[in-house]
Design an enzyme around this catalytic site. Structure first.
Site, PDB file in Angstrom:
ATOM      1  N   GLU A 164      -2.969 -59.696 -24.935  1.00  0.00           N
ATOM      2  CA  GLU A 164      -2.185 -60.792 -25.531  1.00  0.00           C
ATOM      3  C   GLU A 164      -2.855 -61.350 -26.790  1.00  0.00           C
ATOM      4  O   GLU A 164      -2.181 -61.744 -27.747  1.00  0.00           O
ATOM      5  CB  GLU A 164      -2.017 -61.908 -24.486  1.00  0.00           C
ATOM      6  CG  GLU A 164      -1.071 -63.005 -24.888  1.00  0.00           C
ATOM      7  CD  GLU A 164       0.362 -62.518 -25.088  1.00  0.00           C
ATOM      8  OE1 GLU A 164       1.014 -62.168 -24.108  1.00  0.00           O
ATOM      9  OE2 GLU A 164       0.812 -62.504 -26.245  1.00  0.00           O
ATOM     10  N   GLY A 183      -9.175 -67.769 -34.384  1.00  0.00           N
ATOM     11  CA  GLY A 183     -10.141 -68.809 -34.050  1.00  0.00           C
ATOM     12  C   GLY A 183     -10.690 -68.600 -32.654  1.00  0.00           C
ATOM     13  O   GLY A 183     -10.070 -67.945 -31.816  1.00  0.00           O
ATOM     14  N   VAL A 194     -14.824 -64.446 -30.648  1.00  0.00           N
ATOM     15  CA  VAL A 194     -13.969 -64.435 -29.453  1.00  0.00           C
ATOM     16  C   VAL A 194     -14.814 -64.417 -28.168  1.00  0.00           C
ATOM     17  O   VAL A 194     -14.572 -65.192 -27.232  1.00  0.00           O
ATOM     18  CB  VAL A 194     -13.001 -63.221 -29.466  1.00  0.00           C
ATOM     19  CG1 VAL A 194     -12.068 -63.266 -28.269  1.00  0.00           C
ATOM     20  CG2 VAL A 194     -12.202 -63.183 -30.763  1.00  0.00           C
ATOM     21  N   ILE A 218      -0.443 -67.526 -29.224  1.00  0.00           N
ATOM     22  CA  ILE A 218       0.994 -67.559 -28.902  1.00  0.00           C
ATOM     23  C   ILE A 218       1.306 -66.451 -27.889  1.00  0.00           C
ATOM     24  O   ILE A 218       1.044 -65.283 -28.167  1.00  0.00           O
ATOM     25  CB  ILE A 218       1.867 -67.342 -30.163  1.00  0.00           C
ATOM     26  CG1 ILE A 218       1.458 -68.311 -31.281  1.00  0.00           C
ATOM     27  CG2 ILE A 218       3.334 -67.483 -29.832  1.00  0.00           C
ATOM     28  CD1 ILE A 218       2.220 -68.096 -32.591  1.00  0.00           C
ATOM     29  N   GLU A 242     -12.478 -63.465 -44.416  1.00  0.00           N
ATOM     30  CA  GLU A 242     -13.787 -62.806 -44.358  1.00  0.00           C
ATOM     31  C   GLU A 242     -14.340 -62.698 -45.779  1.00  0.00           C
ATOM     32  O   GLU A 242     -13.588 -62.822 -46.745  1.00  0.00           O
ATOM     33  CB  GLU A 242     -13.609 -61.366 -43.842  1.00  0.00           C
ATOM     34  CG  GLU A 242     -12.825 -61.229 -42.583  1.00  0.00           C
ATOM     35  CD  GLU A 242     -13.656 -61.546 -41.365  1.00  0.00           C
ATOM     36  OE1 GLU A 242     -14.868 -61.293 -41.405  1.00  0.00           O
ATOM     37  OE2 GLU A 242     -13.090 -62.081 -40.402  1.00  0.00           O
ATOM     38  N   GLY A 300     -13.433 -70.881 -43.887  1.00  0.00           N
ATOM     39  CA  GLY A 300     -13.813 -69.990 -42.794  1.00  0.00           C
ATOM     40  C   GLY A 300     -12.666 -69.135 -42.281  1.00  0.00           C
ATOM     41  O   GLY A 300     -12.778 -68.516 -41.228  1.00  0.00           O
ATOM     42  N   LYS A 353      -0.871 -55.695 -36.069  1.00  0.00           N
ATOM     43  CA  LYS A 353      -0.233 -56.558 -35.066  1.00  0.00           C
ATOM     44  C   LYS A 353       1.240 -56.182 -34.902  1.00  0.00           C
ATOM     45  O   LYS A 353       1.785 -56.186 -33.799  1.00  0.00           O
ATOM     46  CB  LYS A 353      -0.352 -58.015 -35.489  1.00  0.00           C
ATOM     47  CG  LYS A 353      -1.791 -58.519 -35.427  1.00  0.00           C
ATOM     48  CD  LYS A 353      -1.904 -59.838 -36.130  1.00  0.00           C
ATOM     49  CE  LYS A 353      -3.311 -60.384 -36.052  1.00  0.00           C
ATOM     50  NZ  LYS A 353      -3.537 -61.477 -37.005  1.00  0.00           N
ATOM     51  N   ASP A 366      -4.035 -56.071 -41.455  1.00  0.00           N
ATOM     52  CA  ASP A 366      -4.139 -56.791 -40.182  1.00  0.00           C
ATOM     53  C   ASP A 366      -2.739 -57.108 -39.628  1.00  0.00           C
ATOM     54  O   ASP A 366      -2.467 -56.886 -38.444  1.00  0.00           O
ATOM     55  CB  ASP A 366      -4.944 -58.085 -40.395  1.00  0.00           C
ATOM     56  CG  ASP A 366      -5.076 -58.888 -39.121  1.00  0.00           C
ATOM     57  OD1 ASP A 366      -5.865 -58.485 -38.247  1.00  0.00           O
ATOM     58  OD2 ASP A 366      -4.357 -59.901 -38.975  1.00  0.00           O
ATOM     59  N   LYS A 410      -6.992 -55.477 -32.174  1.00  0.00           N
ATOM     60  CA  LYS A 410      -5.668 -55.017 -32.616  1.00  0.00           C
ATOM     61  C   LYS A 410      -5.694 -53.694 -33.363  1.00  0.00           C
ATOM     62  O   LYS A 410      -4.804 -52.872 -33.215  1.00  0.00           O
ATOM     63  CB  LYS A 410      -5.001 -56.093 -33.472  1.00  0.00           C
ATOM     64  CG  LYS A 410      -5.875 -56.601 -34.590  1.00  0.00           C
ATOM     65  CD  LYS A 410      -5.864 -58.100 -34.658  1.00  0.00           C
ATOM     66  CE  LYS A 410      -6.963 -58.589 -35.570  1.00  0.00           C
ATOM     67  NZ  LYS A 410      -7.093 -60.027 -35.564  1.00  0.00           N
TER      68      LYS A 410
END
Ligand SMILES: NC(=O)c1ccc[n+]([C@@H]2O[C@H](COP(=O)([O-])OP(=O)(O)OC[C@H]3O[C@@H](n4cnc5c(N)ncnc54)[C@H](OP(=O)(O)O)[C@@H]3O)[C@@H](O)[C@H]2O)c1
Length: 418
Positions: free
Chosen positions: A123, A297, A17, A130, A184, A181, A199, A195, A99
């Site tokens: 965000e 991504g 990121v 999104i 993990e 990819g 979220k 995860d 997150k």
């Protein structure tokens, strides 16, 4: 912060990121935001950016009075929390994509935002590209939001799509996602649902003003779903998706969970394939709205971070309207779910705890039953996600009120299982 004020950024993290954000900022000079310093963990890694930008000393960023925005995109939860809290205490606004940290520490972060009157924007932390958090916050009034359901984890969606379309078993599909990819090398956080849960914890706050610890929300991943389950879905013209959902019940309380679910081929979520994410919001008068995009991504995630940075220029803050301005909603565990449960060993399924069982397939390749169960049974026990058992919700699974007492015993007797 006035609209024209220049943003001077201290960036924590230069991974997927962080580096993505660095590249995007180089291409958006009109934003008037520049990175002054980047803090990373390993000093000796080779970086695609000038060496003088980097430090391993967090205080170089946190104590610099010229830096007015801290962008935190690291992959260590407790370190991230410390960075974000120190930044706020030092008068800096924050953008974060972490997150897990946000989900686990929201109560403290809410307090700090109130006491410092500074923004924490995130965000990118849910559905990455999104713009769902700001939409929930700004557009959907409390009373009008009937339900929200979403595919929030791209890795599990990729695996389920490949199991369904290429008829792969779970292990083959997982391997494929690792080669592509998406997963993990240790994929536990994704495939076991953690995860998605993190979220969902964040989105529940912006949907309904519910601030809950992730540990209190019923969830599972897709680790026990087998090729035989995907085959059953196919015969019913359905697909299996890991769906996070929340629905306001007739009594005004909210049912929320993250569980695999059969969705009809004509459902909007069936359109969400591979690593993509999707969100379906049902609201009064507007019917359904569908958001679709990349949920992970480098550039998709960094684009959400960039949008938050840009929002800081006009002093945007989450007002947490559902939490502070309305009567916040409460979660309920008093409802029933229609479920499919597949299993290897019948003796590990507590059949008498179902309200009813309407289908029973004990001789198929993948043994399964279909019935209804009280939500509390899932909340208080884990048999349904252990020993290779997999519980998958039927489409439209929530039953709010049923007259079951007599029916229950009779249907179990009819099925010959009590
Ligand atoms: N990847 C995605 O698509 C995506 C999408 C949405 C949200 N997120 C979230 O965004 C965050 C970053 O993800 P990522 O994929 O970019 O991670 P990543 O590629 O593993 O990069 C993590 C970066 O954080 C740095 N770091 C770790 N601990 C640090 C510390 N204590 N102090 C300073 N720097 C530290 C690492 O430094 P070194 O380079 O020196 O090792 C590395 O540059 C995570 O919380 C993740 O959950 C990621």
């Amino acid at each position: 912060m006035s609209y024209h004020k220049k943003l001077t950024i201290g960036l924590f993290g230069f991974g997927v990121v962080g580096e993505g954000l660095y590249r995007i900022l180089q291409q958006t000079p009109s934003l008037k935001a520049s990175i002054k310093k980047i803090c990373i963990k390993h000093a000796d890694k080779k970086r695609n950016a000038p060496v003088e930008l980097f430090t391993t000393d967090k205080n170089v960023l946190l104590m610099d009075p010229e830096i007015n925005v801290i962008v935190e995109v690291i992959n260590e939860t407790e370190a991230a929390f410390e960075i974000v809290t120190t930044a706020l205490k030092n008068g800096k606004e924050v953008v974060s994509s972490s997150k897990k940290m946000l989900a686990e520490h929201m109560p403290e972060l809410l307090k700090l935002q109130q006491s410092t009157d500074l923004a924490v924007l995130y965000e990118a932390s849910a559905c990455a590209s999104i713009p769902v958090i700001r939409n929930l916050e700004e557009y959907y009034d409390n009373d009008l939001l009937h339900s929200i359901k979403a595919i929030v984890n791209g890795t599990t969606n990729f695996i389920l799509t490949r199991m369904y379309e290429d008829k792969l078993d779970f292990k083959q599909a997982l391997l494929l996602s690792q080669q592509a990819g998406f997963a993990e090398s240790d994929p536990t956080l994704d495939i076991e649902g953690y995860d998605a849960l993190n979220k969902w914890t964040i989105l529940l706050n912006h949907s309904y003003g519910i601030v809950e610890s992730p540990g209190n929300i019923v969830f599972s991943g897709i680790q026990n779903i087998q090729a035989g389950d995907a085959k059953v879905a196919q015969t019913k013209n359905q697909q299996i998706k890991l769906v996070a959902q929340a629905k306001k019940l007739l009594n005004g309380k909210v049912a929320a969970f993250v569980l695999p679910q059969f969705v009809g081929n004509d459902d909007q979520l069936a359109f969400v394939k591979n690593e993509y994410n999707g969100v379906v919001i049902e609201s009064g008068f507007a019917d359904k709205q569908f958001f679709y995009g990349k949920g992970a991504g480098s550039f998709p995630t960094a684009s959400a971070v960039l949008s938050d940075i840009s929002a800081l220029r006009y002093s945007y803050k989450y007002e947490y309207k559902k939490l502070y301005h309305h009567q916040p909603h409460e979660l309920t565990d008093d409802f029933y779910l229609q479920v499919y449960v597949s299993f290897q060993d019948l003796s590990l399924i507590p059949r008498d705890r179902f309200e009813w069982i309407e289908e029973w397939h004990a001789r198929d390749e993948r043994k399964y039953l279909v019935g209804a169960i009280h939500f509390r049974e899932l909340k208080n026990n884990t048999w349904w996600k252990e020993n290779n058992n997999s519980l998958i919700l039927l489409p439209d699974p929530i039953i709010e009120n049923i007259e079951i007492r007599g029916l229950k015993k009779r249907s179990l007797e009819l099925a010959g299982i009590v």
